[in-house]
Design a protein around this motif. Structure first.
Motif, PDB file in Angstrom:
ATOM      1  N   TRP A   6      44.120  16.576 132.013  1.00  0.00           N
ATOM      2  CA  TRP A   6      42.755  17.095 132.011  1.00  0.00           C
ATOM      3  C   TRP A   6      42.403  17.491 133.436  1.00  0.00           C
ATOM      4  N   TRP A   7      42.256  18.799 133.659  1.00  0.00           N
ATOM      5  CA  TRP A   7      41.986  19.325 134.996  1.00  0.00           C
ATOM      6  C   TRP A   7      40.749  20.204 134.984  1.00  0.00           C
ATOM      7  N   LEU A   8      40.073  20.238 136.115  1.00  0.00           N
ATOM      8  CA  LEU A   8      38.850  21.017 136.283  1.00  0.00           C
ATOM      9  C   LEU A   8      39.185  22.446 136.684  1.00  0.00           C
ATOM     10  N   ASN A  13      33.974  25.732 135.593  1.00  0.00           N
ATOM     11  CA  ASN A  13      33.525  24.384 135.956  1.00  0.00           C
ATOM     12  C   ASN A  13      33.557  23.417 134.766  1.00  0.00           C
ATOM     13  N   VAL A  15      36.346  20.868 132.390  1.00  0.00           N
ATOM     14  CA  VAL A  15      37.626  20.171 132.376  1.00  0.00           C
ATOM     15  C   VAL A  15      38.358  20.583 131.097  1.00  0.00           C
ATOM     16  N   THR A  44      41.376  16.789 138.812  1.00  0.00           N
ATOM     17  CA  THR A  44      40.362  15.786 138.528  1.00  0.00           C
ATOM     18  C   THR A  44      39.878  15.980 137.099  1.00  0.00           C
ATOM     19  N   ASP A  45      39.453  14.893 136.488  1.00  0.00           N
ATOM     20  CA  ASP A  45      38.894  15.011 135.153  1.00  0.00           C
ATOM     21  C   ASP A  45      37.398  14.699 135.159  1.00  0.00           C
ATOM     22  N   ASP A  46      36.774  14.761 136.335  1.00  0.00           N
ATOM     23  CA  ASP A  46      35.331  14.570 136.454  1.00  0.00           C
ATOM     24  C   ASP A  46      34.622  15.871 136.116  1.00  0.00           C
ATOM     25  N   GLY A  47      33.738  15.825 135.154  1.00  0.00           N
ATOM     26  CA  GLY A  47      32.970  17.000 134.784  1.00  0.00           C
ATOM     27  C   GLY A  47      32.878  17.154 133.282  1.00  0.00           C
ATOM     28  N   GLU A  48      32.202  18.211 132.877  1.00  0.00           N
ATOM     29  CA  GLU A  48      32.025  18.509 131.457  1.00  0.00           C
ATOM     30  C   GLU A  48      33.335  18.986 130.856  1.00  0.00           C
ATOM     31  N   ARG A  49      33.700  18.398 129.738  1.00  0.00           N
ATOM     32  CA  ARG A  49      34.952  18.777 129.075  1.00  0.00           C
ATOM     33  C   ARG A  49      34.739  19.971 128.158  1.00  0.00           C
TER      34      ARG A  49
END
Length: 73
Positions: A6-8, A13, A15, A44-49
């Protein structure tokens, strides 16, 4: 098990789920067919998927593990 990262994506913007077979390419193609150059991907997997990636990933899990294994009901 279904192997994804899972990448941003800097393009939208969100994931996204990228398969491991993408390694070595200049770009990544997510399960939802969103294409991104490697320079625009953040590990990073921080954020909206991405909703499409989540649904496709869920279907892959159901196929791999059997629907009764992961459903609560």
């Amino acid at each position: 098990m279904v192997e994804v990262q899972w990448w941003l994506s800097a393009y939208d913007n969100r994931v996204h789920a990228f398969g491991n077979e993408e390694a070595g390419r200049d770009f990544g193609e997510a399960l939802c067919e969103h294409c991104v150059p490697n320079s625009k991907l953040s590990c990073t997997d921080d954020g909206e998927r991405c909703l499409a990636c989540l649904l496709i990933f869920g279907d892959l899990l159901a196929d791999t593990l059997g629907e009764a294994t992961w459903r609560a009901s």
